[in-house]
Write a protein that holds these residues in place. Structure first.
Motif, PDB file in Angstrom:
ATOM      1  N   PHE A   1      -8.190 -21.730   3.609  1.00  0.00           N
ATOM      2  CA  PHE A   1      -8.207 -22.085   2.197  1.00  0.00           C
ATOM      3  C   PHE A   1      -6.897 -21.719   1.489  1.00  0.00           C
TER       4      PHE A   1
ATOM      5  N   LEU B   1     -10.574 -20.073  -5.841  1.00  0.00           N
ATOM      6  CA  LEU B   1     -11.731 -20.457  -5.030  1.00  0.00           C
ATOM      7  C   LEU B   1     -12.532 -19.217  -4.675  1.00  0.00           C
ATOM      8  N   ARG B   2     -13.830 -19.298  -4.782  1.00  0.00           N
ATOM      9  CA  ARG B   2     -14.695 -18.196  -4.372  1.00  0.00           C
ATOM     10  C   ARG B   2     -15.789 -18.776  -3.479  1.00  0.00           C
ATOM     11  N   THR B   3     -15.895 -18.292  -2.273  1.00  0.00           N
ATOM     12  CA  THR B   3     -16.916 -18.812  -1.351  1.00  0.00           C
ATOM     13  C   THR B   3     -18.229 -18.052  -1.531  1.00  0.00           C
ATOM     14  N   SER B   4     -19.280 -18.618  -1.002  1.00  0.00           N
ATOM     15  CA  SER B   4     -20.585 -17.982  -1.102  1.00  0.00           C
ATOM     16  C   SER B   4     -20.623 -16.664  -0.344  1.00  0.00           C
ATOM     17  N   GLU B   5     -19.726 -16.543   0.612  1.00  0.00           N
ATOM     18  CA  GLU B   5     -19.656 -15.265   1.344  1.00  0.00           C
ATOM     19  C   GLU B   5     -18.866 -14.212   0.559  1.00  0.00           C
TER      20      GLU B   5
ATOM     21  N   GLU C   1     -15.566 -14.500  -0.327  1.00  0.00           N
ATOM     22  CA  GLU C   1     -14.111 -14.562  -0.174  1.00  0.00           C
ATOM     23  C   GLU C   1     -13.480 -15.169  -1.415  1.00  0.00           C
ATOM     24  N   LYS C   2     -12.291 -14.702  -1.745  1.00  0.00           N
ATOM     25  CA  LYS C   2     -11.591 -15.204  -2.922  1.00  0.00           C
ATOM     26  C   LYS C   2     -10.180 -15.636  -2.553  1.00  0.00           C
TER      27      LYS C   2
ATOM     28  N   SER D   1     -14.760 -19.072 -11.722  1.00  0.00           N
ATOM     29  CA  SER D   1     -15.317 -19.139 -10.369  1.00  0.00           C
ATOM     30  C   SER D   1     -16.487 -18.170 -10.215  1.00  0.00           C
TER      31      SER D   1
ATOM     32  N   TYR E   1     -20.870 -19.217 -10.222  1.00  0.00           N
ATOM     33  CA  TYR E   1     -21.470 -18.880  -8.932  1.00  0.00           C
ATOM     34  C   TYR E   1     -22.946 -19.253  -8.851  1.00  0.00           C
TER      35      TYR E   1
ATOM     36  N   GLN F   1     -21.775 -23.263  -0.709  1.00  0.00           N
ATOM     37  CA  GLN F   1     -20.478 -23.115  -0.059  1.00  0.00           C
ATOM     38  C   GLN F   1     -19.445 -22.392  -0.920  1.00  0.00           C
ATOM     39  N   PHE F   2     -19.142 -22.966  -2.073  1.00  0.00           N
ATOM     40  CA  PHE F   2     -18.052 -22.369  -2.862  1.00  0.00           C
ATOM     41  C   PHE F   2     -18.051 -22.886  -4.299  1.00  0.00           C
TER      42      PHE F   2
END
Lengths: 304, 304, 304, 304
Positions: free
Chosen positions: B4, B43-47, B49-50, B203, B207, B269-270
């Motif tokens: 990403f 970007l921020r993922t559901s896990e 991660e940024k 972001s 969420y 996802q994100f």
């Protein structure tokens, strides 16, 4: 020789006998309080003869009839510059008045639909020193009657319920077709509509439109050319979505108001005013329209 | 595995090189003061991660992006009762927004066009104890960031220039689709739009829309069913008259604002946010739309 | 006593000197072939006096002027039943004629806009034995001139290019406001519009509208009441989107056509016809409108 | 692992028990003859698994579902040149479809409203050698089934009753957005809509839209980019004035027809088709929409 008084008497008798007198406007509490049985009619000829029947001396809210006074004053003040900001064509449908404004870049179709009258009010506000006082003086002068006044309660009521007019005015403002603040323009406009007059006063005040622009006191307020413009506009646009029907049924230039009043005229001949508070579905005085139709039929006097 | 950060870096380089960055909104002086060269993406993922690039921590006026927060809060407060007062269908043309309102009896087409958002603001005004304070708290809670605030100058500016919104609100009021006074509703609405946030805050705050209604603090604000409704609305109505184009080019539910921000998401996802103040002809961030298009193409992640 | 011939001569001289004569209609090749310099004018008083100038005996395509003949014939045939299928109100804007039809359930606003005239054509088709022959006979009888005829090439041209009329007619058909097949109605309508007449013939054929429904041969075709209806319609709806302007500038009921002709009248006084092929932006004869304006100003004869 | 057959069975039982199955389209006699109790559903996964229930092998008139095939063929033939003649934005309101066309210079809002589909038909007519035969071959090839055919009686019926489509086509022609004669375009269009297919055939024929443009026979008809465009259009514009509702309730790109059929898909996962002739008020299959909603809820498979 036409016996005007006999015609008016007959119309009055017929009107009294009608059961369905239409629906009194109720969107303003002050208007709803009026007596639905009231009926008055007054005729003034160019020779100065006067004929009246019923409640012809009783005051009522002239509402949109005031738009004719406002237009004539605006024309006297700035002339043809008006037509850069408002058009002269019939509008047809009232249901989508805002739609038309949007599509036509906020140039209202004519000065008698509400959006057009709001633009005229804005012009008066910019060109009169003391707008409310000066406008009232003008109407008083036309009628030769200093007792005419605003009904402040009616003006106040409209201010609190006239959401569609606020919508129109804000849309005009967004397109730069209002010079003054929306609230100031509408305060003036609601006052203008809240003038109270009787049929006999209206017949006097409309005299200039049947007399080439010269009022009863022989003062020339507008040119004969301007009078023709106003009369043509009354004929084509004076009755909301019933202008075409009125032009045919009655055959006179005229203007109605939701207070139930109508003022009409035959150039060089007469002014005739009628008041009956009940409205038909198009928003014009039900018995008023019918009375004028009877009048021109019986008197055989119309423009067609 | 998608890199990403590399994608964001590449998008950032491309964006910097573009000469025509669109036109910064100027109808409010405060918005016009912004740096047209600003560009941020986060970007921020559901896990959890940024990834960020450029001005992703700089504050900007979120404007219409706030409509998504307002809608979610209104749904949380009164549920499906909302849909009696606003519809869920795309609106298409913005040029005659008032026309549509008139014809459809003042039921706005969806909650993301201005008239619909004004109805939602009215709902919040009726259902929140301290509307402005409570709404701000809600946004702060979603983002987990108590520093978020209204820009009072922007709100005040809109109050003095938002004539079209006053027109819409008065029309809604005339059709009884506003419970509160026009001025109160618009005061709230203009504040709501004047919230300032950064890409990274957006972001976080978005969420819950990618996470079945549960925010980053694991609080369930709305149901999964309600999230689907909101996402479907963002996809079909989130980009003014460019929703169809965005759905295709980007393929994510999202919402833009005239401040140049866009927040979008792929369920489970994100969330991705972008900010570039210059707008294209449809009123959406020119580089922002392009950046999201590049992202979904390169990452091969979209709903279609 | 007005010197009509002198006025016509002066108007003719002025017209000849004008450089910008407007744009000749070109959507039909046959109409485009006409001499743009042609100019004719003819006046016939109720006392039978005749005055002419220029090409007043030259034939031209009367186009929409024919709608007045069609309306009068339909009124003679079925009376007020017409008004169930077409309204009598001005239409204003031509750009969205189909939109109005849709919203108003396919009741055209008046018999002079194309959709309304198509409904009238349908009525004639249902109520005349040999529609095309009978209608031509009617026009010939009004004018007292059996040489009047259809121009088949013009009719054929319209058939191949009149897509908007086909659109209107099909929309009317979809709402059940046409009894006959679309092709049959339009075939009749295109023929009706393709009649060729001269100014002097028009002045004779319009005589009944200035003479309480009785034609030059003293035959009563329609009632005086019906004449008033037609004259009111001409005044409010006779000039496309320029009816309000014409009502003011000229002050006579009248009807124009894209062939460059105009016929107008003052009840009980005169019929006046003018032809100049160049059109103004509203689709009316540029010099024709100006000539009539000059005439009523100089002769001081108008309804206002 | 989802048990698709069990879900379909359950939906089928529920559908059978519903009393109000909606109203079968009756504007064409041929469509009205259909059994209102018919119900079929068919699912085909990307792995090639097939599941069916009820009348999934019975033929019905696909009507507007054909617009997806037509669009894909037009895109294959002339690519992005399509978008000069038709837009990609949702249309919202069907009641004034002609109004929109007029205002927007005859560029239809999207290829799935009738006016847009007529433009696509015109494109096919210009770019196929034997338009009707070639188009049918294309659909047969997509479905891998040469038994698919036009129902000539349905096509003929529409020709005699499709007045609104004739109105649209003539309006498009008047704005030069049709290359071919109106009758030829509509003859092709009515045939296209009159194709008869079963749910199982539709599931096969729609396979390419869930499979990056490659049909079941592994032939690449359109690019993956073009598939995304089509899917985005189905999601935002596939269900008349119910597209927003469908996007939320079902959450799949799809297209409905007045014959009561719906085809929908989840990219890379499955195609699902349903048929139940009764329509809801918006013109979509009442039980069909409900069945798809149940399916995505139970299977937990949608784009949101």
């Amino acid at each position: 020789m036409v016996d005007f008084q006999a015609i008016l008497n007959r119309i009055y008798q017929d009107a009294k006998a009608v059961k369905d007198k239409g629906v009194v406007a109720s969107y303003i509490p002050e208007l709803a309080h009026v007596d639905p049985e009231a009926f008055g009619m007054h005729l003034r000829t160019s020779e100065g003869e006067k004929y009246g029947v019923g409640d012809f001396d009783k005051l009522f809210s002239i509402q949109s009839i005031s738009k004719v006074f406002a237009l004539s004053k605006a024309m006297a003040l700035i002339g043809d510059a008006i037509w850069k900001r408002v058009d002269v064509e019939p509008s047809g449908n009232p249901y989508n008045f805002l739609a038309l404004l949007e599509i036509e870049n906020s140039i209202p179709r004519n000065p008698f639909i509400n959006s057009g009258a709001i633009v005229i009010a804005d012009i008066l506000l910019s060109n009169l020193k003391n707008p409310k006082a000066d406008f009232l003086s003008y109407v008083r002068e036309l009628a030769g009657d200093s007792s005419i006044n605003y009904n402040e309660e009616v003006a106040y009521s409209e201010k609190n319920t006239g959401f569609k007019n606020y919508a129109s005015a804000n849309l005009l403002k967004s397109f730069n077709n209002l010079e003054n603040p929306v609230d100031a323009v509408l305060d003036f406009y609601f006052h203008q509509c809240a003038i109270e007059m009787s049929c006999s006063q209206l017949s006097k005040a409309f005299y200039l439109f049947a007399n080439k622009g010269s009022c009863m006191q022989q003062k020339q307020h507008i040119s004969n050319q301007q009078v023709k413009r106003i009369n043509a506009l009354m004929l084509t646009c004076g009755f909301y979505d019933e202008a075409g029907e009125f032009a045919f049924e009655v055959g006179l230039p005229g203007k109605s108001g939701v207070g139930g009043g109508i003022a009409a005229l035959l150039p060089d001949q007469f002014v005739i005013s009628v008041w009956s508070p009940g409205l038909n579905k198009k928003g014009n005085s039900k018995l008023g329209v019918h009375a004028l139709e009877q009048f021109t039929t019986k008197a055989k006097l119309s423009i067609f």
